[in-house]
Design an enzyme around this catalytic site. Structure first.
Site, PDB file in Angstrom:
ATOM      1  N   CYS A  52      97.873  64.450  25.628  1.00 50.93           N
ATOM      2  CA  CYS A  52      96.904  64.678  24.556  1.00 50.93           C
ATOM      3  C   CYS A  52      97.601  64.808  23.204  1.00 50.93           C
ATOM      4  O   CYS A  52      98.161  65.870  22.892  1.00 50.93           O
ATOM      5  CB  CYS A  52      96.091  65.938  24.863  1.00 50.93           C
ATOM      6  N   CYS A 108      96.147  67.468  20.878  1.00 49.97           N
ATOM      7  CA  CYS A 108      96.443  68.853  21.276  1.00 49.97           C
ATOM      8  C   CYS A 108      97.892  69.206  20.946  1.00 49.97           C
ATOM      9  O   CYS A 108      98.173  70.291  20.457  1.00 49.97           O
ATOM     10  CB  CYS A 108      96.251  69.060  22.783  1.00 49.97           C
ATOM     11  N   ASP A 109      98.819  68.312  21.259  1.00 53.97           N
ATOM     12  CA  ASP A 109     100.244  68.668  21.243  1.00 53.97           C
ATOM     13  C   ASP A 109     101.038  68.013  20.116  1.00 53.97           C
ATOM     14  O   ASP A 109     102.212  68.342  19.929  1.00 53.97           O
ATOM     15  CB  ASP A 109     100.884  68.265  22.590  1.00 53.97           C
TER      16      ASP A 109
END
Ligand code: NAP
Length: 302
Positions: free
Chosen positions: A130, A133-134
């Protein structure tokens, strides 16, 4: 007993809840993790009517509030089994069992893995599925994205704003994703596209520190030192828990047409986990509307 249990709180499931509530049916949405599903990973939705730009997170929150506002109940438990006894559907989670007259499967899909040694151990230690997200952990670092679909193209574009350098590794010489996305990416100076290649080894100590990439045409192996690898090679439908009741195709999708009926009476399917030609936000929400409408008709005829 509920009228309808929707399994999955992504765009398809939440739209189904909206339609079912507007038809005055009681609705329980069972969501395993967080409402929104895959669209949560999209930083900027540009192809859904009304808003020219909206993040997947904001979109999901708005749909969730809309469904809740109409009276849909949400419970955060993963459905692991459905039992059908004399038309009454019992949906079993790790903690509870809930009953309904009809069920809508809107479970979506999960990340496909590359299947490399240490892939699981390194997830969160340099391997991610992701980018939104990261990505922030890789500010001014070197990363690679694997895949050739829209997710990989968008992830690479997103990461090129954050990271110093982005490799995009695709196993063919043309992309599955849209041309517009590919063109935008090719214009980025810190992006290097490696075609016809597979990631064949993850090299690590505690964290990932390099990958081996094998050219499919020449067999040449190249080692790329990097900090992060983002795997975006598609998704796998999450239907196996329900294969006792509904027919799946060879790839694991629930077999259903545009009417969202499965082979099982009173069980409908909506969104990315059904057989369909186009898996998009707009087709997921359309499925939600259709599945709920068909479920309502089914209940009214009981
Ligand atoms: P996808 O379209 O299925 O693409 C998966 C990509 O990964 C393909 O390029 C595939 O290669 C490659 N791949 C699969 N298995 C692999 C393996 N083992 N090793 C290396 N490469 C592998 O998946 P997606 O990109 O996640 O997109 C899913 C759906 O969501 C699509 O319908 C997509 O259009 C949609 N989506 C839309 C948007 C948007 O419209 N803005 C954004 C994101 C996603 P091949 O091409 O060789 O098969």
């Amino acid at each position: 007993m509920y009228d309808i249990i929707v399994i999955g709180g992504g765009p398809a499931g939440m739209t189904a809840a909206i339609y079912a509530r507007r038809a005055a049916k009681s609705v329980l949405v069972l969501e395993a993790v967080t409402c929104g599903g895959q669209i949560l990973n999209t930083p900027d939705i540009e192809n859904y009517p009304v808003e020219a730009h909206i993040s997947g997170f904001d979109f999901s929150n708005k749909v969730y509030e809309q469904a809740k506002g109409l009276g849909a109940e949400f419970v955060f438990e993963k459905a692991v089994e459905i039992r059908d006894e004399a038309g009454v559907k019992t949906v079993v989670t790790a903690k509870n069992a809930y009953q309904a007259k009809a069920v809508i499967l809107a479970t979506g899909s999960e990340n496909r893995k590359l299947g490399l040694e240490d892939e699981d151990r390194l997830t969160g230690k340099g391997v991610s599925y992701c980018a939104t997200c990261d990505g922030n952990f890789y500010r001014r670092k070197v990363v690679a994205v694997v895949g050739g679909g829209n997710t990989a193209l968008e992830d690479a574009q997103y990461l090129s704003d954050i990271a110093a350098k982005v490799y995009l590794i695709h196993r063919r010489d043309s992309f599955r994703g849209e041309e517009t996305n590919a063109e935008r990416l090719k214009a980025r100076e810190n992006v290097e596209i490696i075609y016809n290649a597979n990631v064949t080894r993850l090299i690590s100590e505690k964290r990932l520190k390099a990958i081996e990439v094998t050219d499919k045409l020449t067999g040449e192996v190249r080692t790329i030192e990097l900090n992060g690898l983002f795997i975006a090679v598609g998704r796998v439908p999450e239907n196996q828990n329900f294969a006792n009741l509904v027919k799946l195709d060879a790839s694991g999708y629930v077999e259903a047409g545009e009417d969202c009926h499965t082979n099982a009476d009173g069980i409908f399917v909506a969104g990315d986990n059904r057989t369909k030609a186009l898996r998009q936000l707009v087709t997921a929400t359309a499925d939600g509307a259709m599945a709920a409408t068909e479920a309502v008709k089914y209940i009214n005829a009981l």
